[in-house]
Design an enzyme around this catalytic site. Structure first.
Site, short mmCIF file in Angstrom:
data_model
loop_
_atom_site.label_atom_id
_atom_site.label_comp_id
_atom_site.label_asym_id
_atom_site.label_seq_id
_atom_site.Cartn_x
_atom_site.Cartn_y
_atom_site.Cartn_z
N ASP A 82 38.64 31.70 48.74
CA ASP A 82 39.66 30.67 48.92
C ASP A 82 39.66 30.11 50.34
O ASP A 82 39.92 28.92 50.55
CB ASP A 82 41.05 31.24 48.60
CG ASP A 82 41.31 31.27 47.10
OD1 ASP A 82 40.33 31.24 46.33
OD2 ASP A 82 42.48 31.32 46.71
N CYS A 123 38.81 39.65 45.43
CA CYS A 123 39.55 38.51 45.96
C CYS A 123 40.44 37.84 44.91
O CYS A 123 40.53 38.28 43.78
CB CYS A 123 38.60 37.54 46.65
SG CYS A 123 38.01 38.22 48.23
N ASP A 124 41.05 36.75 45.33
CA ASP A 124 42.27 36.22 44.70
C ASP A 124 42.24 36.08 43.18
O ASP A 124 43.17 36.49 42.51
CB ASP A 124 42.58 34.84 45.29
CG ASP A 124 42.86 34.89 46.78
OD1 ASP A 124 42.23 35.70 47.47
OD2 ASP A 124 43.69 34.11 47.26
N LYS A 125 41.20 35.45 42.63
CA LYS A 125 41.20 35.17 41.19
C LYS A 125 40.47 36.22 40.39
O LYS A 125 40.63 36.31 39.18
CB LYS A 125 40.57 33.79 40.93
CG LYS A 125 41.15 32.68 41.78
CD LYS A 125 42.65 32.64 41.72
CE LYS A 125 43.26 31.82 42.82
NZ LYS A 125 42.88 32.18 44.19
N GLU A 446 45.70 25.33 46.80
CA GLU A 446 46.54 26.00 47.79
C GLU A 446 46.73 25.09 49.00
O GLU A 446 45.81 24.36 49.39
CB GLU A 446 45.92 27.32 48.24
CG GLU A 446 45.98 28.40 47.18
CD GLU A 446 45.46 29.74 47.67
OE1 GLU A 446 45.78 30.74 47.03
OE2 GLU A 446 44.75 29.78 48.68
N SER A 472 48.62 29.63 49.65
CA SER A 472 47.90 30.85 49.95
C SER A 472 48.91 31.93 50.31
O SER A 472 49.99 31.63 50.82
CB SER A 472 46.95 30.61 51.12
OG SER A 472 46.52 31.83 51.67
#
Length: 558
Positions: A82, A123-125, A446, A472
């Site tokens: 990201d 990480c994020d996803k 984001e 974020s």
């Protein structure tokens, strides 16, 4: 999953001989063919700092599986960074990968009839995407992440990626030199791992522990610690126990488990993106996680942690203080958790946290001395967001908890950044960024660049930002996202005009534009849908199927 717990689906019978011939082509022995086939979903790549070490984690998982009597087989999952994708076209491709990850993992797992899965995200996803896949496939599954990054050190102080983004705003405001920016650039992100604050990746890895899908320490043990390798080996061994006991994701991720996740979310002060991902994961489990319950949970849950960007502590500090289990143990003092539910350890939540100790009351505040009596996230509603919007309350300064100001309206992120850096945003303003939602973006970008620019220019305690996009976990301030319905479908955020007075009251969970219902109705009658920003490729397909932020931006066939 095969009926025999000691072998896999393909090990016996003449009808499976063609498949066994292909296992022979892989160099697999008869002995391996007779053992449970454990798929290891590796998110390793060489572009995401949080994933560059995952090859080592995967090797440790493979060893653990083999030591415990299974046959490990690795296949990949994609990952987007990201931070690298931020502020340009690439951010449209961040959230949308969550569903690609879930879909591709489902395809691989079911096509090859794995007996169990070990998910290795970071990480994020990747974390929510693989949790969604786990719920769909529903064979015994355990998670072990790549681990968080160590904090950076600049001028004798710990720092992280959020400080790096804010440094750019400070330089634009003339309060930081390029030499200072370059020091942040070289020192803010010193190791591999998911960025070192309580951003989305670390939020979701911590909540994976709470949901019962990861072993203790999964969310907090730093990526560079050897203890992370040991954790991966134990995860590999533990998946074999889950096969023997036939404990599956939907046995673990129950409604009570999601209530626990929301509760710990409030105590930790997690990223607002958790309010997007938890409903999506619950949806795959057949559970409707209505965010209306978030405020009732928040009302009775103390906020115990102020990790970056809300404060000056980092994931390594939370780990040393006792980790997620220590936070959970504090919450049981107020009887706030369901402790009788099963987890991937084969034990209950209560058994898992029985020996947890809060080793640093400055990092994890005791329930008797919280940062606030209410949780770190708030869901707001009003005539701007009839369905809801979300703010990380723990990262909002006291003077912005209640705010009124004139709207400065922008129809995309780029226009807003140009105005902020051009000095067109002043104290008291409410920046509105719309047509950036799941469908309108498409992809619900984001807004770390504009929030960081606002903070870096010294406006973080006087300017609010609202958007149908998202933020974020590194964003701080009165940053209110996930406004639903979004502008692209004619939500009221599309009807706000320059200079309208917007009233935000976070303690009261309200957000309104001070315009009469009659005027809003007149504006609605004149509103026309925008032409789609993207008409080809995956983003176009995504936009045609995605639902609103308050529903977790899940995909549905129209």
């Amino acid at each position: 999953m095969s009926e025999c717990k000691d072998c896999n689906f393909f090990c016996d019978g003449v009808d499976k001989a063609p498949q066994r011939s292909l296992f022979n082509a892989l160099g697999m022995t008869k002995e391996e063919m007779r053992k449970p086939l454990v798929g290891i979903v590796s998110s390793y790549n060489e572009i995401v700092p949080g994933h560059m070490n995952i090859d080592k984690i995967v090797d440790a998982v493979k060893l653990g599986v083999a030591m415990a009597g299974g046959t490990p087989v690795v296949f990949p999952a994609i990952a987007v960074c990201d931070g690298i994708a931020m502020g340009h076209l690439g951010m449209k491709y961040s959230l949308v990968t969550r569903d690609l990850i879930a879909d591709s993992t489902e395809c691989m797992a079911l096509a090859h009839h794995f007996d169990a899965l070990v998910m290795v995200p970071n990480c994020d996803k990747n974390v929510p995407g693989l949790l969604m896949a786990a719920a769909r496939v529903n064979v015994p599954t355990i998670f072990v992440s790549g681990g968080p990054m160590l904090a950076g050190h600049v001028k004798g102080k710990k720092t992280s990626l959020s400080s790096m983004f804010e440094a750019v705003g400070s330089q634009a405001a003339g309060t930081m030199t390029m030499e200072d920016v370059e020091e942040f650039e070289n020192k803010a992100c010193p190791t591999c791992g998911s960025c070192s604050g309580m951003y989305t990746a670390n939020s979701m890895n911590c909540l994976t522990e709470v949901l019962g899908m990861g072993l203790g320490g999964n969310g907090t043990i730093p990526a560079v610690y050897s203890e992370r390798i040991k954790l991966a080996k134990h995860a590999g061994m533990q998946i074999m126990e889950l096969i023997k006991k036939n404990i599956r994701p939907r046995d673990i991720m129950t409604e009570k488990a999601f209530q626990n996740a929301l509760t710990v979310d409030m105590a930790l002060g997690c990223s607002t993106n958790s309010m997007l991902h938890l409903p999506a994961i619950a949806h795959e489990c057949g559970i409707d996680l209505n965010l209306d319950i978030a405020n009732s949970i928040s009302a009775k849950t103390p906020n115990l942690c102020h990790l970056a960007p809300a404060g000056h502590t980092y994931m390594e500090d939370l780990n040393e203080a006792g980790g997620v289990y220590a936070v959970m143990k504090e919450l049981t003092k107020k009887d706030l958790l369901n402790t009788d539910i099963i987890t991937c350890t084969g034990k209950t939540v209560g058994e898992n946290i029985a020996n947890a100790v809060n080793k640093d009351p400055e990092v994890i505040r005791p329930v008797e001395n919280p940062y606030s009596e209410t949780g770190g996230i708030a869901v707001l509603k009003g005539n701007i967001a009839p369905d809801s919007c979300v703010v990380k309350r723990s990262a909002v300064v006291p003077e912005m908890m209640v705010h009124e100001g004139p709207a400065k309206v922008f129809d995309c992120e780029e226009e807003a950044i140009a105005a902020i850096k051009g000095g067109k945003i002043v104290a008291g303003d409410v920046v509105v960024i719309r047509y950036e939602g799941p469908k309108g973006g498409p992809g619900m970008r984001e807004m770390l660049n504009p929030t960081s620019a606002i903070a870096g220019m010294g406006l973080g305690s006087s300017v609010a930002l609202i958007t149908d996009g998202r933020f974020s976990g590194a964003s701080r301030g009165a940053s209110i996202g996930h406004v639903s319905p979004e502008a692209a479908v004619g939500g009221p955020i599309a009807l706000i005009e320059e200079g309208d007075i917007i009233s935000i009251n976070i303690p009261a969970n309200t957000i309104n534009v001070k315009v009469s219902d009659e005027v809003l109705a007149e504006r609605k009658a004149k509103w026309q849908p925008r032409e789609p920003k993207v008409t080809t490729g995956y983003l176009a397909r995504y936009a045609s199927m995605v639902t609103s932020g308050n529903r977790g931006a899940v995909l549905e066939i129209k």
